[in-house]
Design a protein around this motif. Structure first.
Motif, PDB file in Angstrom:
ATOM      1  N   PRO A 125     173.284 105.216 -16.271  1.00  0.00           N
ATOM      2  CA  PRO A 125     171.910 105.262 -16.791  1.00  0.00           C
ATOM      3  C   PRO A 125     171.748 106.215 -17.975  1.00  0.00           C
ATOM      4  O   PRO A 125     170.789 106.083 -18.748  1.00  0.00           O
ATOM      5  N   ALA A 126     172.666 107.173 -18.129  1.00  0.00           N
ATOM      6  CA  ALA A 126     172.535 108.129 -19.239  1.00  0.00           C
ATOM      7  C   ALA A 126     172.975 107.537 -20.571  1.00  0.00           C
ATOM      8  O   ALA A 126     172.477 107.964 -21.623  1.00  0.00           O
ATOM      9  N   LEU A 127     173.900 106.573 -20.564  1.00  0.00           N
ATOM     10  CA  LEU A 127     174.429 106.046 -21.829  1.00  0.00           C
ATOM     11  C   LEU A 127     173.341 105.473 -22.742  1.00  0.00           C
ATOM     12  O   LEU A 127     173.287 105.833 -23.934  1.00  0.00           O
ATOM     13  N   PRO A 128     172.470 104.574 -22.270  1.00  0.00           N
ATOM     14  CA  PRO A 128     171.437 104.074 -23.198  1.00  0.00           C
ATOM     15  C   PRO A 128     170.465 105.152 -23.645  1.00  0.00           C
ATOM     16  O   PRO A 128     169.917 105.077 -24.752  1.00  0.00           O
ATOM     17  N   MET A 129     170.255 106.178 -22.818  1.00  0.00           N
ATOM     18  CA  MET A 129     169.405 107.293 -23.230  1.00  0.00           C
ATOM     19  C   MET A 129     170.088 108.084 -24.344  1.00  0.00           C
ATOM     20  O   MET A 129     169.422 108.560 -25.275  1.00  0.00           O
ATOM     21  N   MET A 130     171.421 108.221 -24.253  1.00  0.00           N
ATOM     22  CA  MET A 130     172.158 108.911 -25.305  1.00  0.00           C
ATOM     23  C   MET A 130     172.192 108.078 -26.581  1.00  0.00           C
ATOM     24  O   MET A 130     172.211 108.612 -27.684  1.00  0.00           O
ATOM     25  N   THR A 131     172.192 106.760 -26.429  1.00  0.00           N
ATOM     26  CA  THR A 131     172.105 105.885 -27.601  1.00  0.00           C
ATOM     27  C   THR A 131     170.771 106.085 -28.315  1.00  0.00           C
ATOM     28  O   THR A 131     170.713 106.177 -29.552  1.00  0.00           O
ATOM     29  N   ASP A 172     165.606 111.586 -23.165  1.00  0.00           N
ATOM     30  CA  ASP A 172     165.833 112.909 -22.559  1.00  0.00           C
ATOM     31  C   ASP A 172     167.160 112.956 -21.807  1.00  0.00           C
ATOM     32  O   ASP A 172     167.229 113.348 -20.640  1.00  0.00           O
ATOM     33  N   TRP A 173     168.224 112.579 -22.484  1.00  0.00           N
ATOM     34  CA  TRP A 173     169.524 112.499 -21.820  1.00  0.00           C
ATOM     35  C   TRP A 173     170.025 113.881 -21.394  1.00  0.00           C
ATOM     36  O   TRP A 173     170.679 114.013 -20.350  1.00  0.00           O
ATOM     37  N   ALA A 174     169.741 114.923 -22.163  1.00  0.00           N
ATOM     38  CA  ALA A 174     170.227 116.264 -21.814  1.00  0.00           C
ATOM     39  C   ALA A 174     169.609 116.741 -20.495  1.00  0.00           C
ATOM     40  O   ALA A 174     170.292 117.326 -19.643  1.00  0.00           O
ATOM     41  N   ALA A 175     168.307 116.483 -20.318  1.00  0.00           N
ATOM     42  CA  ALA A 175     167.651 116.888 -19.068  1.00  0.00           C
ATOM     43  C   ALA A 175     168.242 116.143 -17.875  1.00  0.00           C
ATOM     44  O   ALA A 175     168.366 116.701 -16.779  1.00  0.00           O
ATOM     45  N   VAL A 176     168.617 114.893 -18.075  1.00  0.00           N
ATOM     46  CA  VAL A 176     169.220 114.097 -16.994  1.00  0.00           C
ATOM     47  C   VAL A 176     170.547 114.713 -16.560  1.00  0.00           C
ATOM     48  O   VAL A 176     170.828 114.849 -15.353  1.00  0.00           O
ATOM     49  N   TRP A 177     171.372 115.102 -17.516  1.00  0.00           N
ATOM     50  CA  TRP A 177     172.664 115.698 -17.165  1.00  0.00           C
ATOM     51  C   TRP A 177     172.485 117.062 -16.488  1.00  0.00           C
ATOM     52  O   TRP A 177     173.218 117.388 -15.547  1.00  0.00           O
TER      53      TRP A 177
END
Length: 406
Positions: free
Chosen positions: A51-57, A183-188
């Motif tokens: 789920p983080a990959l499209p957020m990082m995109t 908000d990929w950083a918050a997810v990680w």
């Protein structure tokens, strides 16, 4: 003349093993501790990337080929960790090693928020892959060994359900009501913090050392069949991982919406959690290899559907087929390997995990390249389905070989 003493010695060894198991934490506690560790190292440590990959995109401009390489780096680390955990001498107790690796998994997940650029993310995912494999190899040998000695092998379904529970948690961490689309950083960071909480629970519940084998391992012809099983397990690693890695990205390209993305990835985890109990029951009724082969065939159909069809409905069916089979097949393969190991559980778990890791390292890089070259995931998806069919064929051959043996 010496048959009776030899038999008596084996019985004494089994009795000692049972006494040691009775002095350890209860079998249910061991299985629950394993569930928590798997949820952190595998469900979050490995699958939060999906789920983080499209957020990082969206938030960092990550391309499909770069995403494939980051996923491949994760699985390359997984392969290295599996080889190291299974084959290298280990001076510390299995619990100490796996808890240290679980802590490393938490740190590398949180570290994704601090790393910058594809190379930094790939390095962090490589280290996370090493950690997750070390956890899986040591944890499987530790937990399955204790459950077998305690006569509670049926609790392995609860143990392996930790992966599905962790995947469900990864879906909730990345849900639209928790994090924004970029908000990929918050997810990680949230993934790292949650893994640390799971680590604390696992530390309280797991036994301090591996169980004595009691001389119950398989040998002879059963042990010789390990290599065919190891090869089939590698096919499973290749076959499941393209859909498991790029499912949310595929949904994002189809404009399904973030709520649908969350719910479908959550469905993968919810289908995976009880799937081990279901497939274990099928294995008890029809044989472990028969169940393993059927799971691979169903998974191949789901992966092919995901490759050929488009739209939310088709990908939902593919997601449920994936979630309902891949952890069941993983557990069946590891349980069968443990049965055939002849008492050398950690080494065999390492070989199985290394084979699995080889397959899943190659597939994401291939899929990312194909996405850039062809504009879609159809061809790598069909290749994955074909490899799953090859794994089912290998399992069928081993099943026939066992049936023909006196």
């Amino acid at each position: 003349m010496d048959e009776q003493p030899r038999t008596g010695g084996a019985a004494a060894a089994r009795a000692a093993a049972r006494e040691a198991a009775a002095a350890a934490p209860g079998a249910l506690a061991v299985a629950l501790g394993g569930l928590l560790a798997l949820a952190g190292a595998m469900g979050i440590g490995r699958f939060l990337l999906t789920p983080a990959l499209p957020m990082m995109t969206a938030g960092a401009g990550l391309g499909a080929a770069e995403a494939g390489l980051i996923a491949a780096a994760n699985y390359a680390g997984y392969l290295l960790g599996a080889v190291a955990a299974g084959l290298l001498p280990q001076r510390r107790a299995a619990k100490s090693v796996l808890l240290a690796a679980l802590a490393a998994s938490a740190l590398t997940s949180a570290g994704m928020a601090l790393a910058t650029g594809p190379l930094g993310w790939a390095a962090m995912r490589f280290a996370g892959g090493v950690a997750s494999a070390v956890v899986l190899v040591n944890l499987s040998a530790l937990v399955l060994g204790w459950l077998r000695v305690a006569g509670r092998s049926g609790l392995s379904a609860l143990f392996f359900g930790g992966v599905g529970a962790g995947i469900a948690l990864s879906a909730l961490i990345a849900a639209p009501w928790v994090a924004g689309p970029a908000d990929w950083a918050a997810v990680w960071l949230a993934g790292g913090a949650l893994t640390a909480v799971l680590l604390a629970g696992a530390a309280l519940l797991l036994p301090a050392a591996a169980a004595p084998t009691g001389g119950t391992g398989a040998g002879g012809a059963e042990a010789r069949g390990l290599w065919r099983l190891i090869a089939a397990y590698g096919c499973l690693g290749f076959g499941y991982v393209i859909l498991a890695t790029f499912l949310v990205a595929m949904l994002r390209e189809g404009a399904s919406g973030r709520l649908a993305e969350t719910l479908i990835w959550l469905a993968v985890g919810l289908a995976a959690a009880p799937s081990v109990a279901l497939w274990s029951r099928v294995g008890r009724r029809r044989g472990v290899l028969w169940a393993f082969r059927l799971a691979l065939l169903i998974e191949a159909a789901g992966v092919a559907l995901g490759a050929l069809a488009s739209g939310t409905a088709a990908l939902t069916i593919a997601a449920v087929a994936l979630g309902g089979t891949f952890m069941g097949a993983t557990a069946l393969g590891l349980v069968e390997a443990d049965r055939r190991a002849g008492g050398d559980g950690r080494r065999v778990m390492g070989l199985m995990t290394a084979s699995f890791g080889t397959g899943q390292m190659i597939a994401p890089a291939l899929a990312g390249w194909a996405r850039e070259a062809t504009g879609g995931y159809m061809w790598p998806g069909l290749a994955a389905a074909a490899v799953l069919l090859a794994g089912a064929w290998l399992a069928a051959g081993l099943e026939r070989r066992d049936a023909a043996r006196p």
